[in-house]
Motif scaffolding. Structure first.
Motif, PDB file in Angstrom:
ATOM      1  N   GLU A 108      -3.995  -1.078   5.438  1.00 19.44           N
ATOM      2  CA  GLU A 108      -3.500  -0.399   4.238  1.00 19.44           C
ATOM      3  C   GLU A 108      -3.167  -1.422   3.150  1.00 19.44           C
ATOM      4  OE1 GLU A 108       0.413   1.054   4.336  1.00 19.44           O
ATOM      5  OE2 GLU A 108       0.218   2.240   2.520  1.00 19.44           O
ATOM      6  N   LYS A 109      -2.505  -2.526   3.566  1.00 21.74           N
ATOM      7  CA  LYS A 109      -2.163  -3.566   2.584  1.00 21.74           C
ATOM      8  C   LYS A 109      -3.443  -4.166   1.986  1.00 21.74           C
ATOM      9  CE  LYS A 109       2.176  -3.227   3.756  1.00 21.74           C
ATOM     10  NZ  LYS A 109       2.805  -2.150   2.996  1.00 21.74           N
ATOM     11  N   THR A 147       2.418 -10.771  15.134  1.00 24.75           N
ATOM     12  CA  THR A 147       3.219  -9.849  15.937  1.00 24.75           C
ATOM     13  C   THR A 147       3.001 -10.048  17.441  1.00 24.75           C
ATOM     14  OG1 THR A 147       1.457  -8.264  15.484  1.00 24.75           O
ATOM     15  CG2 THR A 147       3.486  -8.005  14.239  1.00 24.75           C
ATOM     16  N   ALA A 185       7.949  -6.257  16.732  1.00 24.57           N
ATOM     17  CA  ALA A 185       7.472  -7.635  16.929  1.00 24.57           C
ATOM     18  C   ALA A 185       7.728  -8.473  15.681  1.00 24.57           C
ATOM     19  CB  ALA A 185       5.989  -7.618  17.284  1.00 24.57           C
ATOM     20  N   ASP A 219      -2.341   0.339  15.807  1.00 22.29           N
ATOM     21  CA  ASP A 219      -1.546   0.945  14.748  1.00 22.29           C
ATOM     22  C   ASP A 219      -1.115  -0.118  13.746  1.00 22.29           C
ATOM     23  OD1 ASP A 219      -1.847   3.006  16.485  1.00 22.29           O
ATOM     24  OD2 ASP A 219       0.275   3.434  16.761  1.00 22.29           O
ATOM     25  N   TYR A 220      -0.697  -1.252  14.268  1.00 31.25           N
ATOM     26  CA  TYR A 220      -0.269  -2.340  13.380  1.00 31.25           C
ATOM     27  C   TYR A 220      -1.443  -2.845  12.535  1.00 31.25           C
ATOM     28  CZ  TYR A 220       1.409  -6.764  11.621  1.00 31.25           C
ATOM     29  OH  TYR A 220       1.736  -7.806  10.786  1.00 31.25           O
ATOM     30  N   ASP A 278       9.233  -9.392  10.034  1.00 35.54           N
ATOM     31  CA  ASP A 278       8.264  -8.974   9.027  1.00 35.54           C
ATOM     32  C   ASP A 278       7.782  -7.563   9.321  1.00 35.54           C
ATOM     33  OD1 ASP A 278       8.657 -11.590   8.393  1.00 35.54           O
ATOM     34  OD2 ASP A 278       6.563 -12.204   8.509  1.00 35.54           O
ATOM     35  N   ALA A 319      -0.412  -6.774  17.167  1.00 38.03           N
ATOM     36  CA  ALA A 319       0.169  -6.064  18.309  1.00 38.03           C
ATOM     37  C   ALA A 319      -0.187  -4.584  18.267  1.00 38.03           C
ATOM     38  CB  ALA A 319       1.682  -6.260  18.328  1.00 38.03           C
ATOM     39  N   VAL A 346      -1.924  -0.655   9.726  1.00 38.45           N
ATOM     40  CA  VAL A 346      -0.886  -0.903   8.718  1.00 38.45           C
ATOM     41  C   VAL A 346      -1.281  -2.097   7.847  1.00 38.45           C
ATOM     42  CG1 VAL A 346       1.497  -1.692   8.415  1.00 38.45           C
ATOM     43  CG2 VAL A 346       1.009   0.174   9.997  1.00 38.45           C
ATOM     44  N   TYR A 358       2.413 -12.650   6.669  1.00 41.44           N
ATOM     45  CA  TYR A 358       3.216 -11.923   7.663  1.00 41.44           C
ATOM     46  C   TYR A 358       3.113 -12.668   9.001  1.00 41.44           C
ATOM     47  CZ  TYR A 358       3.188  -7.633   4.712  1.00 41.44           C
ATOM     48  OH  TYR A 358       3.328  -6.697   3.718  1.00 41.44           O
ATOM     49  N   ARG A 385      -3.722   1.348  -1.996  1.00 41.98           N
ATOM     50  CA  ARG A 385      -3.147   2.685  -1.870  1.00 41.98           C
ATOM     51  C   ARG A 385      -4.124   3.769  -2.272  1.00 41.98           C
ATOM     52  NH1 ARG A 385       2.896   1.135  -3.911  1.00 41.98           N
ATOM     53  NH2 ARG A 385       3.404   0.071  -1.986  1.00 41.98           N
ATOM     54  N   ARG A 389      -3.046  10.500  11.851  1.00 44.76           N
ATOM     55  CA  ARG A 389      -1.625  10.555  11.466  1.00 44.76           C
ATOM     56  C   ARG A 389      -1.199   9.274  10.767  1.00 44.76           C
ATOM     57  NH1 ARG A 389       2.147  12.015  16.244  1.00 44.76           N
ATOM     58  NH2 ARG A 389       3.663  12.328  14.573  1.00 44.76           N
ATOM     59  N   ILE A 390      -1.733   8.152  11.217  1.00 46.10           N
ATOM     60  CA  ILE A 390      -1.368   6.883  10.580  1.00 46.10           C
ATOM     61  C   ILE A 390      -1.882   6.840   9.143  1.00 46.10           C
ATOM     62  CG2 ILE A 390      -1.797   4.392  10.635  1.00 46.10           C
ATOM     63  CD1 ILE A 390      -1.504   4.613  13.694  1.00 46.10           C
ATOM     64  N   SER A 392       0.283   8.849   7.121  1.00 45.35           N
ATOM     65  CA  SER A 392       1.592   8.221   6.878  1.00 45.35           C
ATOM     66  C   SER A 392       1.494   7.212   5.730  1.00 45.35           C
ATOM     67  CB  SER A 392       2.124   7.559   8.152  1.00 45.35           C
ATOM     68  OG  SER A 392       1.535   6.279   8.354  1.00 45.35           O
ATOM     69  N   PHE A 393       0.285   6.765   5.397  1.00 46.27           N
ATOM     70  CA  PHE A 393       0.101   5.911   4.215  1.00 46.27           C
ATOM     71  C   PHE A 393      -0.077   6.756   2.956  1.00 46.27           C
ATOM     72  CE2 PHE A 393      -2.649   2.981   7.132  1.00 46.27           C
ATOM     73  CZ  PHE A 393      -1.517   2.594   7.816  1.00 46.27           C
ATOM     74  N   ALA A 394      -0.039   8.072   3.113  1.00 45.33           N
ATOM     75  CA  ALA A 394      -0.369   8.991   2.031  1.00 45.33           C
ATOM     76  C   ALA A 394      -1.823   8.827   1.592  1.00 45.33           C
ATOM     77  CB  ALA A 394       0.590   8.837   0.846  1.00 45.33           C
ATOM     78  N   ARG A 427      -2.665 -10.882   0.272  1.00 44.59           N
ATOM     79  CA  ARG A 427      -1.672  -9.817   0.228  1.00 44.59           C
ATOM     80  C   ARG A 427      -0.711  -9.805   1.401  1.00 44.59           C
ATOM     81  NH1 ARG A 427      -5.304  -4.742  -1.980  1.00 44.59           N
ATOM     82  NH2 ARG A 427      -6.036  -5.801  -3.865  1.00 44.59           N
ATOM     83  N   PHE A 430       5.861   7.562  15.247  1.00 41.71           N
ATOM     84  CA  PHE A 430       4.804   7.658  16.251  1.00 41.71           C
ATOM     85  C   PHE A 430       3.969   6.386  16.338  1.00 41.71           C
ATOM     86  CE2 PHE A 430       3.244   9.110  12.234  1.00 41.71           C
ATOM     87  CZ  PHE A 430       1.980   8.562  12.139  1.00 41.71           C
TER      88      PHE A 430
END
Lengths: 470, 470
Positions: B191-192, B345, A181, B184-185, A184, B181, B188, B342, B196, B212-213, B216-218, B338, A341
């Motif tokens: 995380e921002k 979405t 989407a 999961d988004y 960005d 959207a 994400v 963006y 971290r 898992r998400i 995936s960001f560690a 931050r 995923f």
């Protein structure tokens, strides 16, 4: 008569126009080495007589070769084969109708706003879109309301794959395409794929939104100067960058089309070390008003170093939040491991509507229409600005939806913009697109976009600019 | 007659049902401290006689208080005010129809698939959706095709704000809402916002996709055991986590509803140190078949520590990629700095359609209908499983779209799942939702979802399970 290096057998039944045949022939001779670098080509006048075709036909073929960087035009000397470092295999597909453009709205109210980000939605086939939507939302399609594949629906990825190959020469399989989407979001995915602290080189000035996104990842962003051919690879080498973000078709905002020689240099840079990548943002490549659209940089990439990014958000409408990214296989593998995923950010309904819009030919028709409309505006603007040519050097034309005026009289960008604003005309100073400010010695550059303006608005805006800027 | 601690003036004209008046009165007495912790309440039978209302009315009021954790039911002793650490101001809005459910398709073919992720789309008002879509896509609405605000369209954010306040007691302004959207988004983006290397505690078992998400960001993800009230805060304290991801309304997959006491403990933990946050995933909270929907954890948050996440992707259809996140002000500020630039979405077209669907009451009607359908399936399943009650302890009922069966006979999850599969019935072993494997001494737990099944399928599936698992 001197021995010509050109021995074209023109074939009126080949399905290609005469100019295309001439263009293809010469390009092929250059690629195969039959025409050597720096070799002089016959003059356009001479070739047109020799081949018994119109002068315009030869001009178009030469123009395309120059635009793509195979040939250089040297003032008063004629056309020469370009001297570029190395010839990669160029895979270029058939020409097709293609478009893209730029988004975002400016809400400031002026008499005439030469926004480089606005597009014309007046000719959008709303009725067709509505019809497809209606057919998509039939009860029988209730599977459409379920969640689709993370990378995007297979059928849309196939359609995009064919489209990109045909129009942009992109070489890929549907499995390399990730639909998301908006650009960005794709860059956010790219961060997950590339990893942290990746220095991504950008030109200065550049697409500021992408710069801000990279900075939001805490990526170092070394700035590389651009010349009339785009990003300077000699400077790029000194930055230690691991990736470079470029817009080879029509750099934003400079309007530069990167010739084949510079592209080859960039690809060579990428292939010289492991894990070096080029991020190609092909944002408005399909609006080209002279000759064919330039093929993408990805089309010349033999080594899997180009991440190609394009968007329908811009080609169709900013609200259509559908962009796509073509990943080289090593990065595709990493995408699948690290974030493959994540659920798709685009609804299947929207994907299905878009797929039918492209597949049934509506997209092609719309692009043809818009290219014609934008070309008319482009020509109107350039013709109108002719009286200003003593005061400004005009560049960035023949492609995209904006041009650049470089002041020859030592005026400042602020002064030029303010004078225009006072007269009710909004123009965009280049400094707004610079990450770092330019030397004060740099001549003022003003950006004029014309995508969303009506012909009347362009005429009126140009009249005002002529009066205040002459 | 012994002095009762309950002095309700029931008012038949108040606009509230009798059970609501009883519930509200007792809850208020507990909140204000008029009823003390551990104080015994009158028995349901006694109160019904005293108030001259039916026993069912009192049972419903007590049931709701128990479900929300204000009151505890002690076997053979009666009802007692819960002992929780601290009473935060509970802002709970009016009850409204609400729904949510779970997505994803399982493509494996079985006779009866008790998938906990599938929802029923058979009653979705496609015609209405189509009608709204058609009205949205009129030419006059061409502004819809332009790019909207990064956080989402203001009108949809207002609608969501009202909806969340009314149905979930969420306290927020439209400016605190970020539309994206899919969940999961939103994670994400989170995380921002959070930064971290943030350790985010999760229960085990939990929603594996979110795990898992985060990985995936560690992000480190310390696992915290859950008891019958949800995440154990004493264990959470030992992890050094900076955030905790919880599903207080109906934990996935355990089905636990977190009582008010545990919620208060969690909020207290968060407020004990700066930069501690609770991520509340309210994924299926609105499907509650007994009493009112529980208010959200965010509703009890006086200190700005809860990030509330919800989704229409699930409430309406998985393909509708619209989720929302309510950010406390300090995090909203960071979001804007931050990643607030963006691009959104979600397409404005989709946002507009959804907005009208909610605003015009279609959403409420659809949720009412689906709650009824799901309740019928829920009751059918539980009634059908009654003969298995000697072999299994059934939990997680009365809410959501799945229940949990705990084996009492020392059988393994693999054996139970395999036996079912051999008979053509797919059930879901709890171990698939565990990040770390359980002790082998842990009794086997099987998850049975019923969202997408027809009543016939449920009856047939239950018949088979009774035969093979008895």
């Amino acid at each position: 008569m001197k021995e010509l290096p050109i021995h074209i057998q023109l074939d009126p039944d080949s399905g290609l126009t005469l100019y295309e045949q001439i263009y293809e022939y010469i390009r092929n001779e250059i690629r195969t080495g039959n025409l050597l670098r720096n070799e002089k080509l016959p003059s356009a006048r001479f070739l047109s007589e020799y081949l018994q075709v119109s002068r315009t036909t030869v001009d178009m073929a030469y123009g395309q070769l120059v635009a793509e960087g195979y040939v250089e035009s040297q003032p008063r000397r004629g056309y020469f084969v370009s001297a570029f470092e190395e010839l990669y295999a160029l895979e270029q597909g058939r020409q097709e109708t293609v478009t893209e453009s730029v988004n975002e709205n400016d809400t400031s109210v002026t008499y005439c706003d030469f926004s480089p980000n606005a597009i014309d939605m007046r000719f959008f086939p709303y009725a067709t879109w509505k019809k497809i939507t209606k057919n998509t939302l039939v009860d029988a399609n209730s599977h459409m309301f379920s969640l689709g594949e993370p990378q995007g629906d297979a059928s849309l990825r196939e359609t995009i794959c064919r489209y990109l190959h045909g129009s942009r020469g992109v070489n890929c399989t549907p499995e390399q395409i990730v639909i998301g989407a908006g650009n960005d979001y794709l860059l956010v995915l790219l961060e997950k794929i590339l990893g942290r602290h990746i220095p991504v080189a950008m030109e200065n000035p550049t697409y500021v939104r992408a710069y801000r996104i990279f900075r939001s990842f805490a990526y170092p962003v070394p700035l590389v100067p651009a010349d009339e051919n785009g990003m300077r690879v000699d400077c790029l080498r000194k930055t230690g960058a691991q990736a470079a973000y470029v817009m080879p078709a029509h750099q934003y905002p400079l309007g530069v089309s990167m010739p084949i020689g510079r592209r080859m240099e960039l690809l060579k840079w990428a292939s010289e070390a492991p894990e070096r990548y080029l991020i190609e943002d092909d944002y408005d490549s399909e609006f080209r008003y002279k000759g064919k659209p330039l093929p993408s940089l990805q089309a010349s990439d033999a080594d899997g170093r180009v991440v190609y990014i394009g968007t329908f958000s811009k080609a169709i409408a900013p609200a259509i939040r559908i962009s796509y990214m073509v990943l080289p296989y090593p990065l595709l593998k990493r995408y699948r491991e690290r974030c493959g995923f994540y659920s798709s950010t685009v609804s299947r309904i929207d994907q299905t509507i878009l797929n039918e819009f492209i597949r049934d030919g509506y997209f092609e028709r719309y692009l043809n229409k818009m290219r014609k409309r934008y070309r008319e505006k482009h020509d109107l603007l350039l013709n109108g600005l002719k009286p200003l040519e003593q005061a400004f050097l005009i560049s960035g034309s023949n492609a995209g939806l904006h041009i650049v005026l470089m002041d020859r009289k030592g005026r400042s960008e602020d002064a030029l913009a303010q004078a225009a604003m006072d007269a009710g005309v909004k123009v965009y100073p280049m400094q707004d697109y610079r990450i770092e400010k330019a030397d004060s010695e740099e001549p003022a550059r003003m950006i004029l976009g014309y995508g969303a303006l009506t012909p009347d608005e362009i005429v009126r805006g140009v009249e005002i600019l002529k009066r205040i800027w002459a």
